[in-house]
Design a protein around this motif. Structure first.
Motif: not given
Length: 321
Positions: A46-61
């Motif tokens: 999550v820290l390295r990849n997932v939160q960088r996918v899009c603004s929505l996922w960054r917000n969820v993370s």
């Protein structure tokens, strides 16, 4: 004129599209479902990849509920320096917004990181430190008073002594599970009951205890049975100074529901351990080699011995996303 395919009487009508045939957009998933997926994905990913996918996922993370549990062990082929792992762990702790209840760290934890953890949450229930040789007796003792809600402590493979055990026991009245493990070795023949006495004297509420590879003797085991009357499970695998016979064996059978004996299989133990029992000297039923096999020098010893953060910036963990 050749008939068109649409007027061909033998052509079946088109089938209605099914949900499985439609394109699914991950961004349409409910937020709570995405959060549950992120928890399963794990801290590092999550820290390295997932939160960088899009603004929505960054917000969820950034949802603190995702970071109530932080797991940074079994890092596999990661080549990050300890400084980078430390910074990533602190970022995860910050995301928890004080709601952290469960954290596991392998190898890179220090006294400073441990203090950061306990200063960031008052809800910690489980603390697991695996091969964290940079955690010192003093460092663990200093933070012990802030771990009053701790229910489970796992310290596997460390340099720690009985001192933090005593402090933890006095500071953590809700402690129910303790794992204090080392690699199990059959030689040299060293006996030490300090850990057992510290546990017996300060942790009467324990229900689950694992002492893999400990050097306690029958006396240490008896003190634990006396001092921890609520014990339900006890793992003594590779505690080769313990000889479960006679009254002691009966006492264990009566008091302990789940008993792992010194010579029980170790296939489910995740760390290094001696598993070749065939080489033990038959003259030593406890499985310990004679101290006489040591040289004079070795005997005396055992008698008297009681990457930079610039790389991290590539991950874009700044607050102003």
């Amino acid at each position: 004129m050749e008939a068109s395919s649409s007027s061909c009487p033998n052509q079946p009508p088109p089938l209605p599209s099914s949900p499985e045939d439609e394109h699914r957009n991950w961004l349409d998933l409910p937020r709570d479902v995405v959060s549950a997926i992120f928890v399963k994905v794990g801290t590092i990913e999550v820290l390295r990849n997932v939160q960088r996918v899009c603004s929505l996922w960054r917000n969820v993370s950034r949802d603190p509920l995702i970071w109530r549990t932080i797991d940074m062990h079994a890092l596999g082929d990661l080549t990050d320096s300890d400084d980078i792992l430390d910074a990533m762990c602190r970022r995860a702790i910050d995301h928890s917004s004080g709601q952290l209840t469960d954290i596991t760290i392998e190898e890179f934890a220090t006294d400073a990181l441990l203090k950061y953890i306990v200063d960031s949450t008052s809800h910690l229930r489980r603390l697991c430190l695996i091969r964290c040789y940079s955690i010192t007796d003093e460092g663990l003792c200093v933070v012990a008073e802030k771990l009053s809600r701790l229910e489970e402590l796992d310290i596997s493979i460390s340099n720690l002594s009985k001192d933090p055990l005593e402090t933890i026991g006095r500071s953590c009245p809700h402690l129910r599970t303790l794992k204090f493990n080392i690699e199990g070795y059959k030689s040299p023949h060293i006996e030490c009951n300090e850990d057992a006495f510290a546990i017996a004297e300060t942790m009467p509420a324990l229900r689950h205890l694992q002492l893999f590879g400990n050097k306690l003797t029958n006396d240490g085991l008896l003190s634990i049975l006396d001092g921890c009357p609520n014990l339900e499970s006890l793992d003594l695998r590779q505690c080769f100074n313990v000889n479960l016979i006679g009254n002691l064996e009966r006492r264990c059978a009566e008091q302990i529901k789940d008993l792992r004996r010194p010579y029980d299989p170790i296939d489910d133990y995740p760390f290094e351990a001696e598993d070749d029992y065939g080489s033990f000297d038959e003259d030593y039923p406890s499985g310990i080699s004679d101290i006489d096999i040591l040289s004079d020098y070795e005997y005396d010893f055992y008698e008297f011995s009681g990457g930079s953060l610039s790389e991290f910036s590539d991950y874009d963990y700044n607050d102003d996303y």
